[in-house]
Design a protein around this motif. Structure first.
Motif, short mmCIF file in Angstrom:
data_model
loop_
_atom_site.label_atom_id
_atom_site.label_comp_id
_atom_site.label_asym_id
_atom_site.label_seq_id
_atom_site.Cartn_x
_atom_site.Cartn_y
_atom_site.Cartn_z
N LEU A 57 0.86 -1.43 0.05
CA LEU A 57 0.02 -0.09 0.17
C LEU A 57 0.84 1.08 -0.20
N LYS A 58 0.66 2.16 -0.88
CA LYS A 58 1.15 3.55 -1.06
C LYS A 58 0.16 4.64 -0.64
N SER A 59 -1.14 4.30 -1.00
CA SER A 59 -2.19 5.34 -0.69
C SER A 59 -3.46 4.72 0.20
N ILE A 60 -3.73 5.34 1.06
CA ILE A 60 -5.02 4.79 1.89
C ILE A 60 -6.02 6.20 1.97
N ILE A 116 0.61 8.03 1.27
CA ILE A 116 -0.61 9.03 1.69
C ILE A 116 -1.63 8.42 2.63
N LEU A 117 -1.85 8.86 3.88
CA LEU A 117 -2.82 8.44 4.83
C LEU A 117 -3.78 9.60 4.95
N ASP A 118 -4.95 9.30 4.44
CA ASP A 118 -6.13 10.19 4.59
C ASP A 118 -7.37 9.65 5.06
N ILE A 119 -7.75 9.54 6.23
CA ILE A 119 -8.74 8.96 6.93
C ILE A 119 -9.51 10.26 7.48
N SER A 120 -9.60 11.25 6.89
CA SER A 120 -10.35 12.49 7.45
C SER A 120 -11.85 12.47 7.44
N GLY A 163 10.55 7.20 6.20
CA GLY A 163 10.85 6.78 4.67
C GLY A 163 10.12 7.41 3.76
N HIS A 164 8.84 6.98 3.63
CA HIS A 164 8.03 7.39 2.66
C HIS A 164 6.71 8.33 2.65
N LEU A 165 6.14 8.41 3.95
CA LEU A 165 4.87 9.14 4.21
C LEU A 165 5.09 10.52 3.95
N ARG A 166 4.07 10.95 2.92
CA ARG A 166 4.12 12.48 2.80
C ARG A 166 3.06 13.27 3.13
N VAL A 167 1.78 12.42 3.34
CA VAL A 167 0.47 13.33 3.45
C VAL A 167 -0.17 12.42 4.82
N MET A 168 -0.46 13.18 5.80
CA MET A 168 -1.03 12.55 6.88
C MET A 168 -2.12 13.58 7.13
N ASP A 169 -3.43 13.17 6.70
CA ASP A 169 -4.65 14.03 6.85
C ASP A 169 -5.72 13.31 7.70
N LEU A 170 -5.84 13.85 9.17
CA LEU A 170 -6.56 12.93 9.84
C LEU A 170 -7.98 14.17 10.35
N TYR A 173 -1.22 24.38 -8.81
CA TYR A 173 -1.82 24.10 -7.85
C TYR A 173 -0.88 23.63 -6.77
N MET A 174 -0.85 23.74 -5.30
CA MET A 174 0.01 23.40 -4.43
C MET A 174 -0.32 21.71 -4.23
N GLY A 175 0.86 21.13 -3.92
CA GLY A 175 0.98 19.76 -3.57
C GLY A 175 0.08 18.74 -4.39
N GLU A 176 0.19 18.84 -5.78
CA GLU A 176 -0.70 17.75 -6.40
C GLU A 176 0.16 16.49 -6.59
N VAL A 177 -0.09 15.57 -5.81
CA VAL A 177 0.58 14.32 -6.00
C VAL A 177 -0.69 13.27 -6.40
N LYS A 178 -0.27 12.01 -6.81
CA LYS A 178 -1.00 11.22 -7.09
C LYS A 178 -2.27 10.65 -6.11
#
Length: 891
Positions: free
Chosen positions: A479-482, A505-509, A526-533, A664-669
């Protein structure tokens, strides 16, 4: 002795008769031997010459190549046994076949073309470079020439017309440029295959010389800068089995004469600007297996394609086609690939679509299809890519899809699907992407997700999923994106989620998650770039475990019940661009060490319990220079406004609007930064943050002192809110330099004096609130000031003039005061005539309208009429932004 002597003294004219007779009789007997000796001498000479040429070729290319092709090329071995060499019966070289041999260097054609019997020369798919010299014209016996897929430069072979015996000419993707000598093809009437594509030739219309080559079976002219229309005479090339004219600049309608090419097996015209309907007569191409007209401006229906039941690949994506998909498509027994995305098709999909034994890709995304998902698209166990997102499909996900073990991409997002997600979907063993987001699906995420060993992107946001996050999710190690945002998930965040080591990417908002944030989430180095809670019920302190070397770029915890101190370990997040901790209960002083985060663009600490002064210290150097959004509202900050911060807000002072496309800011997959801002008194969620959007909100604090003149340097600031503080002094006239300003709120302070007349130059100003201050004098008139109502000035008893009922005296000043020193210094910035007014004419208040519409679109699902009106169907805007279409073939 006497006899010998006598004989020795004889002259030739006095030879005995018997000897003369013998010599005369033996001559005819020796002729065959003479001829045979001469033949072998000549043959030996030819072979020797050919061998020398081959050894020169070897020595030339071995200097620069890393290849094993020449291992067998030894003088002790017959050259006819060399790798890639074919000889004829007399031992001379007729073929050199050295494709795919990892050869580099310059090809010595001056010697190669001395091979007198050479008929085939093939060096395709190597790394040969340099120009092709005039020596090629000397290979006059060539029937087969392949120099394709190399790195040659230029075009210096104007006399290839001497190669009149050519039947196969392959020069595609070789780096040739300039003007191609189309006239040289006139002498090559025997050409069977012509492949010149993927070379940056000078623009030219479709070459008429090609239309005379009636023996052609293979014509590849893709991506070589052909312009204009396809001539009707293309229908004369009736032997063609392959026609590729893709990736050019061709226009007009596709000629009906293409229907005469009844032997076609492959037809590719994608990525041009063809218009009109699919031509009548396509139904005649019953041998067609590969059909690609995608990325054009074609319209109409698919009526002409109903009878092409030999099709293996049908690609018509990104056009303006409409109507229903013919029911016959469901009976195409050889269909492997069907791509119709990005059109305007309507109605239901054929219920037997994709049910044949070979189908592995169905992509009908971004249309107007209705009805249910066909139930048998995974029936044969060959389906790999099932992509039906962004339609109006209803009903449930067929239960049979839970057994589709071959599936790699399952993308049904942005429809109106309902019901429970079939349990086995979560655990498909080969699936890479599951995207069911933006539907009305329900049920839990089951523990069989541990079987999804290849699952990389789990995208299920904006549904009604319930239950807890299963601890088994940690066993989906790829997993890379949740993204599980906007559901009704409950319970605690499982500590085991930290074992997903490749997570980016962890987005469980926006769920109902509770409990504390696991300490281990701060240790993702290592890899986590986005943490959206954001928008949960999380409590306790923010972990103070953010490790050095972490890759965090976005950290969003707003709208929870977090408390305690601000974690100082965030100083290790040197890649951080977005930090949003608003609407919590954090109790601390301003974290001044955030100044050391060089990439910070968005800082939101609003509605917490921060206190004390900010900024105005003696630290030197650049800090907060990338900041676009600063929101510290609804706290208890004190002291003067942070002048030294304003001096460093360079991103709010440098125009970035000259780019052709919005940035746009922060456009990632599969993730897009978003933030809630207050504009014109309304809270608006920006689903995407334009890089030209800038705002400062320091309202509802306890700031005191004057508004600093230095604010005037922030020339691209869009919104400034300093309301509900204890600010004193005058409104600085330097605010007139905020030429992009759309919203200005200075209400509920203790400001005195007149409203500067210079503010009338703010032609984009849509909202002004100066109420509840101690301002006096006339209200400036002109431009936007004529649109503001009484409530913009309420509570200022000393103001007069329109729109207030109190009139001003005749001796009141009506002209602007002289500019301040700050203004005079900054006039030089605009002396060249390149000012905000010139750049921004027409922009008006459109940005705020667009932001509001974005909010509406996010809440109620984007209406297709609006998307098509705004985005259009221009060819240059059709590329799928996040992922390449699977199965897409490009030469």
């Amino acid at each position: 002795m006497i006899k010998v002597k006598a004989l020795g003294n004889m002259t030739s004219s006095k030879k005995p008769t018997r000897l003369r007779k013998v010599a005369s009789m033996s001559r005819p007997l020796l002729y065959p031997f003479y001829l045979l000796f001469g033949f072998f001498s000549l043959l030996s000479g030819i072979q020797s010459d050919d061998l020398q040429i081959l050894m020169k070729l070897k020595s030339t290319l071995l200097q620069t190549s890393n290849t094993i092709a020449f291992i067998s090329w030894e003088s002790s071995i017959s050259m006819c046994n060399f790798t890639g060499i074919i000889c004829n019966s007399d031992g001379s070289v007729t073929e050199i076949e050295l494709s795919y041999q990892n050869l580099t260097g310059i090809l010595p054609l001056d010697s190669i073309c001395q091979l007198q019997s050479l008929e085939k020369l093939s060096f395709g798919f190597n790394n040969l470079h340099g120009p092709i010299m005039d020596d090629l014209k000397n290979c006059v016996r060539l029937q087969y020439l392949d120099l394709g897929n190399n790195l040659f430069t230029g075009w210096s072979v104007p006399e290839i017309s001497s190669l009149s015996q050519l039947r196969y000419l392959h020069l595609n993707a070789s780096g040739f440029s300039g003007i191609f000598p189309w006239k040289s093809l006139q002498n090559m009437t025997g050409l069977v295959q012509l492949s010149l594509g993927d070379n940056p030739f000078n623009p030219s219309p479709f070459p008429n010389e090609v239309l005379q080559l009636t023996n052609l079976t293979w014509l590849y002219l893709s991506n070589c800068n052909i312009q204009g229309t396809i001539p009707a005479e293309i229908g004369n090339l009736k032997e063609l089995i392959n026609l590729e004219l893709a990736d050019n600049n061709m226009t007009g309608k596709i000629p009906v004469e293409i229907g005469n090419l009844v032997n076609l097996w492959q037809l590719e015209l994608y990525n041009n600007s063809f218009t009109g309907k699919l031509p009548v007569g396509l139904r005649n191409l019953t041998k067609l297996e590969m059909f690609d007209f995608s990325w054009n401006n074609l319209e109409g229906d698919l009526f002409e394609l109903r009878f092409l039941n030999n099709l293996a690949s049908l690609q018509l994506f990104q056009n303006e086609l409409s109507g229903q998909v013919p029911a016959e498509f469901g009976e195409f027994t050889k269909l492997v690939n069907l791509s119709l995305f990005g059109n305007s098709f309507t109605g239901p999909l054929p219920q037997n679509l994709g049910s044949c034994s070979k189908t592995n890709l169905i992509d009908v995304a971004d249309n107007f299809f209705t009805g249910s998902i066909p139930p048998d698209m995974c029936k044969q166990g060959t389906m790999k890519w099932l992509i039906v997102f962004e339609n109006y499909l209803t009903g449930e996900i067929p239960a049979s899809y839970a057994n589709c073990s071959t599936l790699r991409q399952f993308m049904v997002n942005n429809n109106s699907l309902s019901g429970k997600v079939p349990m086995g979907i979560w655990g498909l063993p080969n699936v890479i992407i599951i995207d069911i987001s933006l539907n009305d699906l329900e049920g839990p995420i089951t523990s069989d997700i541990k079987n999804a060993k290849s699952l990389t992107y789990l995208l299920a946001g904006n549904n009604r999923l319930s239950g807890e996050l299963p601890t088994a999710i940690s066993e989906a190690a790829s997993l890379k994106s949740i993204k599980l945002n906007d559901n009704t998930l409950a319970g605690k965040i499982p500590y085991m989620i930290c074992n997903v080591s490749f997570l980016e990417i962890l987005d469980i908002s926006n769920n109902s998650l509770s409990g504390k944030i696991p300490e281990c989430l701060g240790n993702f180095s290592g890899h986590l770039r986005v943490m959206d809670l954001r928008m949960n019920n999380l409590c306790g302190a923010i972990p103070n475990t953010f490790a050095k070397g972490n890759q965090l770029r976005t950290l969003v915890f707003n709208d929870n019940n977090l408390e305690g101190l601000f974690p100082i370990s965030l100083i290790n997040c040197t890649n951080l661009e977005v930090l949003d901790l608003g609407n919590n209960m954090i109790n601390d002083f301003f974290p001044y060490w955030l100044e050391y985060l060089p990439n910070l663009k968005v800082l939101v600490l609003k509605s917490n319990r921060f206190r004390g002064p900010i900024g105005n210290h003696n630290r030197r150097g650049m800090f907060f220079s990338e900041l676009h959004i600063l929101d510290l509202s609804y706290n208890e900050f004190t002291g003067p406004l942070p002048i030294n911060y304003f001096e460093n807000f360079n991103a709010m002072a440098i125009n970035d609007e000259g780019k052709l496309e919005p940035q746009y800011m922060g456009e990632v997959k599969y993730y897009q930064d978003s933030v809630v801002v207050t504009l014109k008194g309304l809270e608006i969620k920006l689903q995407r943050i334009l890089t030209i959007f800038t705002t400062i909100d320091l309202s509802n604090n306890k700031f005191r002192g004057e508004i600093p003149e230095v604010l005037g340097r922030l020339t691209i600031l869009r919104s400034l809110n300093l309301s509900h503080n204890s600010l004193t002094g005058h409104i600085p006239s330097s605010l007139a330099y905020l030429s992009a300003l759309e919203s200005l709120d200075l209400s509920s302070n203790r400001l005195i004096g007149k409203i500067p007349m210079q503010l009338t130059s703010l032609t984009f100003l849509a909202m002004l609130n100066l109420s509840r201050n101690q301002l006096t004098g006339p209200i400036p008139q002109g431009n936007q000031f004529g649109t503001f109502e009484n409530n913009s000035y309420d509570g200022n008893l000393g103001l007069c003039g329109f729109p207030l009922s109190s009139k001003c005296g005749t001796n009141e000043l009506t002209q602007p005061a002289p500019p301040s020193t700050f203004q005079e210094d900054n006039d030089s910035l605009f002396a060249s005539g390149f000012g905000w007014k010139a750049v921004s004419i027409g922009y008006g208040c459109g940005l705020l309208f667009g932001l509001a519409m974005g909010y509406v679109v996010f809440k109620i699902r984007k209406p297709k009429w609006l998307v098509r009106f705004i985005e259009g169907k221009q060819k240059g805007k059709k590329r799928r932004p996040n992922n390449q279409r699977p199965g897409q073939r490009r030469n």
